[in-house]
Design a protein around this motif. Structure first.
Motif, PDB file in Angstrom:
ATOM      1  N   SER A  52       0.819  -1.206   0.000  1.00 12.28           N
ATOM      2  CA  SER A  52       0.000   0.000   0.000  1.00 12.28           C
ATOM      3  C   SER A  52       0.852   1.256   0.000  1.00 12.28           C
ATOM      4  CB  SER A  52      -0.917  -0.008   1.221  1.00 12.28           C
ATOM      5  OG  SER A  52      -0.134  -0.025   2.404  1.00 12.28           O
ATOM      6  N   ASP A  53       2.207   1.094   0.112  1.00 15.79           N
ATOM      7  CA  ASP A  53       3.082   2.258   0.180  1.00 15.79           C
ATOM      8  C   ASP A  53       2.974   3.144  -1.047  1.00 15.79           C
ATOM      9  OD1 ASP A  53       3.924   1.460   2.632  1.00 15.79           O
ATOM     10  OD2 ASP A  53       5.807   0.593   1.951  1.00 15.79           O
ATOM     11  N   ASN A  54       2.853   2.565  -2.240  1.00 16.96           N
ATOM     12  CA  ASN A  54       2.782   3.414  -3.414  1.00 16.96           C
ATOM     13  C   ASN A  54       1.480   3.210  -4.160  1.00 16.96           C
ATOM     14  OD1 ASN A  54       4.065   0.979  -3.815  1.00 16.96           O
ATOM     15  ND2 ASN A  54       5.066   1.593  -5.685  1.00 16.96           N
ATOM     16  N   ALA A  55       0.409   3.056  -3.409  1.00 17.25           N
ATOM     17  CA  ALA A  55      -0.901   2.911  -4.026  1.00 17.25           C
ATOM     18  C   ALA A  55      -1.287   4.183  -4.758  1.00 17.25           C
ATOM     19  CB  ALA A  55      -1.951   2.562  -2.969  1.00 17.25           C
ATOM     20  N   GLY A  56      -0.781   5.340  -4.319  1.00 19.28           N
ATOM     21  CA  GLY A  56      -1.123   6.590  -4.962  1.00 19.28           C
ATOM     22  C   GLY A  56      -0.133   7.014  -6.030  1.00 19.28           C
ATOM     23  N   PHE A  57       1.005   6.346  -6.155  1.00 15.97           N
ATOM     24  CA  PHE A  57       2.032   6.730  -7.118  1.00 15.97           C
ATOM     25  C   PHE A  57       1.684   6.165  -8.485  1.00 15.97           C
ATOM     26  CE2 PHE A  57       6.040   6.630  -9.359  1.00 15.97           C
ATOM     27  CZ  PHE A  57       6.596   7.845  -9.022  1.00 15.97           C
ATOM     28  N   ASP A  58       1.766   6.993  -9.499  1.00 18.58           N
ATOM     29  CA  ASP A  58       1.455   6.587 -10.862  1.00 18.58           C
ATOM     30  C   ASP A  58       2.746   6.166 -11.570  1.00 18.58           C
ATOM     31  OD1 ASP A  58       0.428   6.202 -13.393  1.00 18.58           O
ATOM     32  OD2 ASP A  58       0.035   8.321 -13.771  1.00 18.58           O
ATOM     33  N   MET A  59       3.078   4.870 -11.469  1.00 18.15           N
ATOM     34  CA  MET A  59       4.304   4.374 -12.087  1.00 18.15           C
ATOM     35  C   MET A  59       4.265   4.550 -13.606  1.00 18.15           C
ATOM     36  SD  MET A  59       5.357   0.961  -9.911  1.00 18.15           S
ATOM     37  CE  MET A  59       6.747   0.586 -10.951  1.00 18.15           C
ATOM     38  N   LYS A  60       3.103   4.279 -14.205  1.00 19.91           N
ATOM     39  CA  LYS A  60       2.999   4.406 -15.668  1.00 19.91           C
ATOM     40  C   LYS A  60       3.197   5.860 -16.089  1.00 19.91           C
ATOM     41  CE  LYS A  60       0.200   0.347 -16.459  1.00 19.91           C
ATOM     42  NZ  LYS A  60      -1.040  -0.225 -16.959  1.00 19.91           N
ATOM     43  N   GLY A  61       2.684   6.777 -15.283  1.00 22.78           N
ATOM     44  CA  GLY A  61       2.848   8.190 -15.593  1.00 22.78           C
ATOM     45  C   GLY A  61       4.267   8.677 -15.378  1.00 22.78           C
ATOM     46  N   PHE A  62       4.973   8.084 -14.431  1.00 23.79           N
ATOM     47  CA  PHE A  62       6.346   8.496 -14.139  1.00 23.79           C
ATOM     48  C   PHE A  62       7.343   7.848 -15.090  1.00 23.79           C
ATOM     49  CE2 PHE A  62      10.384   8.398 -11.787  1.00 23.79           C
ATOM     50  CZ  PHE A  62      10.530   9.753 -11.542  1.00 23.79           C
TER      51      PHE A  62
END
Length: 165
Positions: A52-62
């Motif tokens: 859940s640590d990077n549930a808000g991080f948009d890996m595809k966008g980054f």
């Protein structure tokens, strides 16, 4: 005379049977006790982080291509290009300046950690160590040491986002 021979044969069979390895994963449980199986392990597909640590991080966008020249102890610099793919894989190529054009390449998976402030590169090669980069901005990442600390040398360890082709 057959009785001693029969006894010897029985002892030989018992001795040989005793030397056989035991089958793996034998469990004994008390009568009536339920057997417990090992807990299942979730295996995330490459690039998918189940924490859940990077549930808000948009890996595809980054995801994207970052490049720059990193400092080198015994050459003018290391021309580095890091491609973070949207599927969580990466490719990095490094060319040591003054090394006759030799380019080293490495690939693996990347994840975001430390409250969405770091990128970890986990190489497919087990002889290579993980690498950490601080997410300075959406346009820049900065190489960190193995403990996640910035370099103390004051030199520029940053890679800049390249425009999409």
């Amino acid at each position: 005379m057959n009785k001693p021979l029969l006894a010897l044969a029985c002892l030989t069979v018992i001795a040989v049977a005793a030397c056989q390895p035991e089958p793996a994963a034998t469990t004994t449980a008390a009568p009536g006790a339920a057997e417990t199986a090992p807990a299942p392990v979730d295996v995330a597909p490459a690039g998918e982080d189940l924490s859940s640590d990077n549930a808000g991080f948009d890996m595809k966008g980054f995801a994207g291509t970052f490049s720059g020249t990193l400092p080198c102890a015994d050459c003018p610099g290391i021309d580095t290009t890091l491609v973070l793919n949207p599927d969580g894989t990466y490719e990095i190529s490094e060319a040591y300046q003054d090394s006759d054009g030799v380019v080293t390449r490495m690939d693996g998976t990347w994840t975001v950690e430390a409250d969405d402030s770091q990128v970890r590169l986990d190489p497919n090669s087990k002889s290579e160590q993980d690498r950490l980069y601080a997410i300075t901005s959406n346009e820049e990442i900065t190489m960190l040491d193995l403990e996640g600390n910035p370099a103390e040398s004051g030199l520029d360890y940053s890679l800049d986002r390249q425009p999409a082709n």
